[in-house]
Design a protein around this motif. Structure first.
Motif, short mmCIF file in Angstrom:
data_model
loop_
_atom_site.label_atom_id
_atom_site.label_comp_id
_atom_site.label_asym_id
_atom_site.label_seq_id
_atom_site.Cartn_x
_atom_site.Cartn_y
_atom_site.Cartn_z
N MET A 134 48.73 27.73 -4.06
CA MET A 134 47.60 27.36 -3.29
C MET A 134 48.01 27.73 -1.75
O MET A 134 49.20 27.63 -1.41
N LYS A 135 46.98 28.11 -0.91
CA LYS A 135 46.98 28.16 0.17
C LYS A 135 46.88 26.80 1.07
O LYS A 135 46.22 25.97 0.32
N ALA A 136 47.39 26.87 2.37
CA ALA A 136 47.50 25.57 2.82
C ALA A 136 45.90 25.21 3.30
O ALA A 136 45.51 24.00 3.00
N LYS A 137 44.78 26.17 3.49
CA LYS A 137 43.69 25.78 3.64
C LYS A 137 43.02 25.16 2.32
O LYS A 137 42.29 24.19 2.15
N ASP A 138 43.56 25.83 1.26
CA ASP A 138 42.81 25.12 -0.16
C ASP A 138 43.52 23.72 -0.30
O ASP A 138 42.65 22.97 -0.90
N VAL A 139 44.81 23.47 0.15
CA VAL A 139 45.35 22.06 0.10
C VAL A 139 44.64 21.15 0.98
O VAL A 139 44.18 20.04 0.39
N LYS A 140 44.46 21.73 2.16
CA LYS A 140 43.64 20.93 2.81
C LYS A 140 42.23 20.49 2.46
O LYS A 140 41.73 19.14 2.69
N ASP A 141 41.59 21.40 1.89
CA ASP A 141 40.23 21.05 1.46
C ASP A 141 40.00 20.14 0.05
O ASP A 141 39.35 19.26 0.17
N LEU A 142 41.11 20.35 -0.79
CA LEU A 142 41.27 19.69 -1.99
C LEU A 142 41.67 18.18 -1.73
O LEU A 142 41.07 17.50 -2.55
N ASN A 167 49.04 20.70 11.36
CA ASN A 167 49.52 19.35 10.74
C ASN A 167 49.56 19.60 9.29
O ASN A 167 50.78 19.23 8.83
N VAL A 168 48.67 20.14 8.73
CA VAL A 168 48.99 20.56 7.15
C VAL A 168 50.15 21.55 6.97
O VAL A 168 50.93 21.25 5.87
N TYR A 169 50.28 22.53 7.82
CA TYR A 169 51.41 23.30 8.06
C TYR A 169 52.71 22.44 8.07
O TYR A 169 53.82 22.75 7.27
N ASP A 170 52.73 21.74 9.03
CA ASP A 170 54.01 20.91 9.18
C ASP A 170 54.36 20.17 7.73
O ASP A 170 55.67 20.06 7.48
N PHE A 171 53.42 19.65 7.22
CA PHE A 171 53.35 18.66 6.05
C PHE A 171 53.90 19.57 5.00
O PHE A 171 55.07 19.24 4.48
N LEU A 172 53.40 20.68 4.75
CA LEU A 172 53.75 21.55 3.39
C LEU A 172 55.12 22.26 3.86
O LEU A 172 55.82 22.27 2.90
N ASP A 173 55.20 22.75 4.85
CA ASP A 173 56.56 23.57 5.18
C ASP A 173 57.77 22.33 5.35
O ASP A 173 58.70 22.85 4.98
N ALA A 174 57.73 21.03 5.69
CA ALA A 174 58.77 20.31 5.64
C ALA A 174 59.05 20.22 4.12
O ALA A 174 60.17 19.83 3.62
N LEU A 175 57.93 19.77 3.37
CA LEU A 175 58.40 19.79 1.76
C LEU A 175 58.94 20.97 1.35
O LEU A 175 59.82 20.97 0.37
#
Length: 346
Positions: A44-52, A61-69
């Motif tokens: 998934m792309k970050a935008k898809d995660v954000k929408d889902l 914020n979403v990139y920070d969250f996913l990149d930290a993981l």
């Protein structure tokens, strides 16, 4: 400037001091079922995660969250920023996808829903010696859990999650050739019995717990297709004898109680065993020098939070109690991560 050897560094202080940040990032991802959804979508792309997930924060914020993981080792990433494509690592895909029987996220769900808040009161627990959970509102912790179907489901899932790796290891590392029957006292969803029967077809196992748990265990046994060799039974291991078996197991049970009750439970196990039978305690056994198993020490503090009087222990402690009860010998088998099986033979 390169740090010189033996020079003071704040790195570990900051790493531990901000540890709850990392914890909350993982716990939040589990609560969002992020790893389950990634397992379904594969990538998934970050935008898809954000929408889902319905996130209203900024893209950054979403990139920070996913990149930290990703840095923590729970996600894989190809590309960066808007070209980044995320997927689960092998560990996350195996243990954090709710659709897989190997899911261990139940303990993380309970940490997020209950323990995260209660651990904020660790200082009060140390100052008072009193539990810091629901009992602060004059509620019976175990009574509350076993009376509420949703809390009971969360609790059994948590106990399964924290022990699954240990149960799998025990089922394959322990020598079952001399034994035919096993009873898992406080067996929760029945996973230890299931793992033992799966890897040792000659064994007949019983998962023994309070009556509200029996339907949960029966459903799990049915799911694994092991109804011929695994049964669920109901009872209170404090008010009634433990049913007889060649092996009596207690996984994360002894640490709930003070020393007197630990010895009393080991005595009940001893009474249920034949000569040559084995009592097994599967827990985060702390090393005798108390220098290595910090998880066991943290779990012991968790028992302060949850019970006030319970604690985790060393193998030397276990040997002392086994000797008091009358067991002939003991051994210890390392299992998954920081946990071990402490074994006492009658």
């Amino acid at each position: 400037m390169e740090q010189q050897p033996n020079q003071p560094s704040p790195e570990n202080i900051m790493k531990i001091g901000t540890g709850f940040w990392a914890s909350k990032i993982l716990l939040t991802a589990v609560s969002f079922k992020l790893f389950t959804r990634l397992a379904e979508k594969k990538t998934m792309k970050a935008k898809d995660v954000k929408d889902l997930l319905g996130l209203k924060c900024t893209d950054r914020n979403v990139y920070d969250f996913l990149d930290a993981l990703t840095v923590f080792g729970f996600l894989k990433r190809e590309g960066v920023w808007d070209t980044a494509i995320y997927s689960n690592t092998v560990d996350a895909d195996t243990f954090l996808d709710t659709n897989k029987p190997s899911y261990i996220g139940g303990i993380l769900e309970m940490m997020n829903n209950r323990l995260y808040t209660f651990w904020g009161n660790l200082g009060d627990g140390l100052l008072t010696g009193l539990p810091q959970n629901e009992t602060k509102r004059s509620e019976d912790f175990f009574g509350l859990i076993y009376q509420d179907p949703e809390k009971l489901k969360e609790f059994t899932s948590a106990m399964s999650g924290i022990q699954m790796g240990n149960f799998m290891a025990f089922a394959q590392k322990f020598d079952f050739t001399k034994y035919k029957t096993l009873i898992d006292v406080g067996g929760s969803a029945g996973l230890l019995s299931i793992m033992v029967a799966k890897h040792n077809p000659h064994m007949h196992c019983t998962s023994f717990d309070l009556p509200p748990v029996e339907p949960i265990a029966n459903a799990t046994i049915l799911q694994f297709g092991l109804s011929d060799s695994v049964k669920a039974a109901s009872g209170d291991f404090f008010t009634m004898p433990i049913p007889n078996a060649d092996i009596v197991v207690m996984g994360n049970i002894l640490h709930d109680w003070d020393e007197g009750n630990k010895i009393a439970l080991m005595q009940k196990a001893y009474d249920a065993l034949p000569p040559g039978g084995a009592f097994v305690a599967i827990e985060g056994i702390i090393d005798d020098e108390r220098k290595q198993n910090v998880f066991g020490m943290m779990m012991s503090l968790n028992m302060l939070i949850e019970t006030g009087t319970g604690f985790d222990y060393t193998f030397a402690d276990f040997n002392k109690w086994a000797n008091i009860v009358g067991f002939k010998s003991t051994s210890i088998v390392p299992l998954a991560g920081p946990s071990s099986a402490a074994i006492a033979y009658k």
